[in-house]
Enzyme design. Structure first.
Site, PDB file in Angstrom:
ATOM      1  N   ASN A   1       0.804  -1.226   0.000  1.00 24.09           N
ATOM      2  CA  ASN A   1       0.000   0.000   0.000  1.00 24.09           C
ATOM      3  C   ASN A   1       0.839   1.278   0.000  1.00 24.09           C
ATOM      4  O   ASN A   1       0.340   2.338  -0.343  1.00 24.09           O
ATOM      5  CB  ASN A   1      -0.937   0.002   1.208  1.00 24.09           C
ATOM      6  CG  ASN A   1      -1.844  -1.199   1.193  1.00 24.09           C
ATOM      7  OD1 ASN A   1      -2.654  -1.345   0.298  1.00 24.09           O
ATOM      8  ND2 ASN A   1      -1.686  -2.095   2.166  1.00 24.09           N
TER       9      ASN A   1
ATOM     10  N   ARG B   1     -19.328 -20.583 -32.139  1.00 29.77           N
ATOM     11  CA  ARG B   1     -18.298 -19.817 -31.413  1.00 29.77           C
ATOM     12  C   ARG B   1     -18.562 -18.324 -31.579  1.00 29.77           C
ATOM     13  O   ARG B   1     -18.717 -17.855 -32.709  1.00 29.77           O
ATOM     14  CB  ARG B   1     -16.913 -20.141 -31.969  1.00 29.77           C
ATOM     15  CG  ARG B   1     -16.311 -21.436 -31.466  1.00 29.77           C
ATOM     16  CD  ARG B   1     -15.013 -21.725 -32.200  1.00 29.77           C
ATOM     17  NE  ARG B   1     -13.989 -20.732 -31.881  1.00 29.77           N
ATOM     18  CZ  ARG B   1     -13.093 -20.894 -30.902  1.00 29.77           C
ATOM     19  NH1 ARG B   1     -13.092 -21.980 -30.167  1.00 29.77           N
ATOM     20  NH2 ARG B   1     -12.196 -19.966 -30.667  1.00 29.77           N
TER      21      ARG B   1
END
Ligand SMILES: *[C@@H]1O[C@H](CO)[C@@H](O)[C@H](O)[C@H]1NC(C)=O
Length: 245
Positions: A48, A181
């Protein structure tokens, strides 16, 4: 000349009013931002606090959230002193998280519940993950706007990945039809959680949930979806920001 000045003045006035209107839901909202930032991050230590383009992941999140003006307070829940200092430096409030809620195996929802337990008046919260470095004000505003009419809002990105699954030793298509597809241009794709933020309510969190069937989503652009988990992600983020700066 005077006509021009009046026109300009009127335009500015209209623009200002539009700004206020666009954000009015923000300032009236009793919403608290929450960042869970523990010290013992895996992969990248003290992740962080790692900097990208001159700002730590934590401070960048705090500034962007603060810039949106949508929150009553911005809270950082942490077990780490350095993270607490950084949070305060950028105007966030610190919730000191007990060590037993900051372990590797602690889930976000457990940490949220611990936070809400200590802050009983908070009903609505927005969890932000500062690993999503490309958080933008526009996403926050869209989320807060949608939260007006939903129990929960979270970020998603589109995926056009064709998934397969193993079922009884047989490889089968999971999200598409073999005989048809989908072509990228006529398939909207799947929605995948982007992990950038989760707006939710105390009543859900106390049941161990961030989401129910009354959620809305905010779609994050593919290029904003990067999450920093590894040093490689960090290199990519720095490269992108350096080139955009
Ligand atoms: C926050 O707002 C300031 C002032 O408009 C701007 O200069 C800054 O770039 C913004 N920062 C972030 C991280 O959004």
């Amino acid at each position: 000349m005077i006509a021009l000045q009046i026109l300009c003045f009127t335009l500015v006035l209209q623009w200002n009013t539009a700004q206020v209107d666009a954000n009015s839901f923000c300032s009236t909202n009793d919403l608290h931002a929450l960042i869970l930032a523990r010290g013992g991050s895996k992969g990248i230590p003290l992740k962080n606090l790692v900097e990208v383009n001159g700002l730590s992941l934590l401070s960048r999140s705090i500034i962007t959230i603060s810039n949106s003006s949508c929150f009553k307070h911005i809270w950082v829940s942490t077990d780490d002193e350095k993270i607490a200092l950084e949070a305060k430096k950028y105007g966030a409030l610190v919730h000191i998280r007990p060590e037993e809620y900051a372990r590797d195996e602690t889930s976000s929802i457990e940490a949220i519940k611990e936070f809400l337990e200590a802050h009983q008046t908070i009903q609505n919260f927005a969890l932000f993950q500062c690993t999503s470095v490309f958080l933008k004000e526009k996403y926050i505003k869209e989320a807060v706007d949608k939260f007006q009419s939903h129990d929960c809002v979270f970020s998603v990105k589109r995926s056009h990945q064709l998934r397969w699954k193993l079922v009884d030793k047989q490889i089968l298509p999971d999200n598409f039809n073999l005989k048809a597809r989908p072509r990228r241009q006529d398939w909207k794709g799947d929605m995948v959680e982007a992990g950038m933020f989760y707006l939710s309510k105390r009543v859900l969190a106390t049941k161990g949930l961030l989401q129910n069937e009354n959620c809305a989503v905010v779609e994050i652009a593919a290029e904003d979806g990067l999450e920093i988990d590894t040093y490689r992600d960090l290199t990519i983020a720095r490269c992108i920001m350096d080139n955009n700066a």
